[in-house]
Design an enzyme around this catalytic site. Sequence first.
Site, PDB file in Angstrom:
ATOM      1  N   TYR A 146       4.834 -14.292  -2.112  1.00  0.00           N
ATOM      2  CA  TYR A 146       5.895 -14.639  -1.949  1.00  0.00           C
ATOM      3  C   TYR A 146       7.411 -13.528  -2.223  1.00  0.00           C
ATOM      4  O   TYR A 146       8.248 -14.042  -2.448  1.00  0.00           O
ATOM      5  CB  TYR A 146       6.143 -15.687  -1.218  1.00  0.00           C
ATOM      6  CG  TYR A 146       4.960 -17.059  -0.314  1.00  0.00           C
ATOM      7  CD1 TYR A 146       4.741 -15.949   0.571  1.00  0.00           C
ATOM      8  CD2 TYR A 146       4.827 -17.834  -0.570  1.00  0.00           C
ATOM      9  CE1 TYR A 146       3.593 -16.372   0.900  1.00  0.00           C
ATOM     10  CE2 TYR A 146       3.871 -18.580   0.673  1.00  0.00           C
ATOM     11  CZ  TYR A 146       3.710 -17.938   1.131  1.00  0.00           C
ATOM     12  OH  TYR A 146       2.593 -18.316   2.320  1.00  0.00           O
ATOM     13  N   LYS A 195      -9.444 -15.122  -4.464  1.00  0.00           N
ATOM     14  CA  LYS A 195     -10.421 -13.668  -3.346  1.00  0.00           C
ATOM     15  C   LYS A 195     -10.948 -12.424  -4.229  1.00  0.00           C
ATOM     16  O   LYS A 195     -10.387 -11.344  -3.984  1.00  0.00           O
ATOM     17  CB  LYS A 195      -9.619 -13.073  -2.391  1.00  0.00           C
ATOM     18  CG  LYS A 195      -9.659 -12.467  -1.345  1.00  0.00           C
ATOM     19  CD  LYS A 195     -10.911 -13.352  -0.141  1.00  0.00           C
ATOM     20  CE  LYS A 195     -11.350 -12.209   1.172  1.00  0.00           C
ATOM     21  NZ  LYS A 195     -12.009 -12.789   1.522  1.00  0.00           N
ATOM     22  N   ASP A 227     -11.727 -17.843   1.917  1.00  0.00           N
ATOM     23  CA  ASP A 227     -12.407 -18.218   2.965  1.00  0.00           C
ATOM     24  C   ASP A 227     -13.247 -19.146   3.286  1.00  0.00           C
ATOM     25  O   ASP A 227     -13.145 -20.824   4.414  1.00  0.00           O
ATOM     26  CB  ASP A 227     -12.476 -16.745   3.552  1.00  0.00           C
ATOM     27  CG  ASP A 227     -13.949 -16.382   2.636  1.00  0.00           C
ATOM     28  OD1 ASP A 227     -13.377 -16.638   1.904  1.00  0.00           O
ATOM     29  OD2 ASP A 227     -13.097 -15.046   3.142  1.00  0.00           O
ATOM     30  N   ASP A 251      -0.382 -22.889   0.174  1.00  0.00           N
ATOM     31  CA  ASP A 251       0.592 -22.646   0.862  1.00  0.00           C
ATOM     32  C   ASP A 251      -0.054 -22.913   2.602  1.00  0.00           C
ATOM     33  O   ASP A 251      -0.263 -24.466   2.974  1.00  0.00           O
ATOM     34  CB  ASP A 251       1.471 -21.414   1.477  1.00  0.00           C
ATOM     35  CG  ASP A 251       2.310 -21.896   2.488  1.00  0.00           C
ATOM     36  OD1 ASP A 251       2.413 -23.149   2.854  1.00  0.00           O
ATOM     37  OD2 ASP A 251       2.883 -20.454   2.576  1.00  0.00           O
ATOM     38  N   ASP A 255      -1.466 -27.243   3.509  1.00  0.00           N
ATOM     39  CA  ASP A 255      -1.581 -27.662   4.804  1.00  0.00           C
ATOM     40  C   ASP A 255      -2.850 -28.321   5.743  1.00  0.00           C
ATOM     41  O   ASP A 255      -2.619 -29.045   6.309  1.00  0.00           O
ATOM     42  CB  ASP A 255      -0.572 -26.218   5.663  1.00  0.00           C
ATOM     43  CG  ASP A 255       0.929 -26.697   5.974  1.00  0.00           C
ATOM     44  OD1 ASP A 255       1.587 -26.897   4.909  1.00  0.00           O
ATOM     45  OD2 ASP A 255       1.497 -25.844   7.407  1.00  0.00           O
TER      46      ASP A 255
END
Length: 363
Positions: A146, A195, A227, A251, A255
């Site tokens: 970001y 990852k 994942d 992020d 959620d």
Amino acid sequence: MTYNIGVIKGDGIGPEIVTEAIKVLDAVGAKFGHQFNYNEILMGGCSIDATGEPLTDEAIEAAKASDAVLMGSIGGNTSTSPWYKLPADKRPEAGLLKLRKSLNLFANLRPAYLYEELKEACPLRDDIIGEGFDMMIMRELTGGLYFGERSTKEENGQLVARDSLTYSETEIRRIAKRGFDIAMKRKKKVTSVDKANVLDSSRLWRKIVEEVAADYPEVTYEHMLVDNCAMQLVKDPRQFDVILTENMFGDILSDEASMVTGSIGMLSSASLNDTKFGLYEPSGGSAPDIAGQGIANPIATILSAAMMLRYSFDLDAEADAIEGAVKKVLKDGYRTIDIMPRDGSAVKQVGTVEMGDLIVARL
Ligand code: NAD
């Protein structure tokens, strides 16, 4: 004691839910003998409308001059609001990214806690919920994808977009330390999510987390691919205590974690830097679909104010009082629309203001 709080009401439901949090803070102040002063700061869509910028330099200075900042949420409907016709760096969210960076808020804490009384709202099966779960997502907030360089250029007759994902050792080490420190005060387990089978930044992340872990022999830690973590959060959320991860993965996972608790309207968050200063806000967005209807759940913002008392002001008894009052109100059967049980049984639906009043009455 007197505390100076910067207040960003923001857009959508922001002003409604922040008003209730201030009501609760004032009641706590009266009960425990503290004075909370509020300085209103513009950010997001309301700042664009007033100044043409999502966050002005004066607003940043006002935030820096505060002991802590309490925020609602910013942004509008991303499909229909004119704010989203502006260039990316002039949109509401650019203000928030700029504020996080200016205040060096690198550590984002998002608790995902399943309240006994809200088990019904949890979308998971009873056998998965078991005794409930209580985890803390620790997300790196000022690095990674970001904040990396980005571009969209025409190459060989077509547009090509690039975003870059960069992390330094220092950025990883400071968030990892925060994560292990928090774990020491909880169930002493850290799941570091990356990852590393694909990304260099994740391989560095893993190396540094292992170095930091060596200083915390009492904390059990593990690595998990992002994942797999997304899957485990719905398969067996009880396995987690602290989930430590980088900006974009955090992020998305936070959620997901908040959704399995039943309502995003219940979940608080804190963004901290190296000092006692913090920015406290609900995990959800500005909910333009329900703004102005008086039905938004103010509890996440009220609990964010409790986090502010605990982490920035060291007022633990006062924070406990707010959290206790929230539990009591749920136990007494009051719910905003987002946390109504599916069968509508045995509870009373209330609006934003009434929920604030009920919490104040139980402090
Ligand atoms: P959202 O979180 O605003 O809404 C998602 C759903 O949750 C909606 O149905 C909404 O009604 C509901 N919801 C959220 N908070 C609630 C509450 N307190 N009480 C009851 N229901 C609640 O997410 P979105 O729709 O994807 O985003 C809307 C806007 O918010 C966008 O402009 C987005 O960029 C912005 N946003 C801001 C922040 C922030 O300020 N930190 C965070 C996320 C999204």
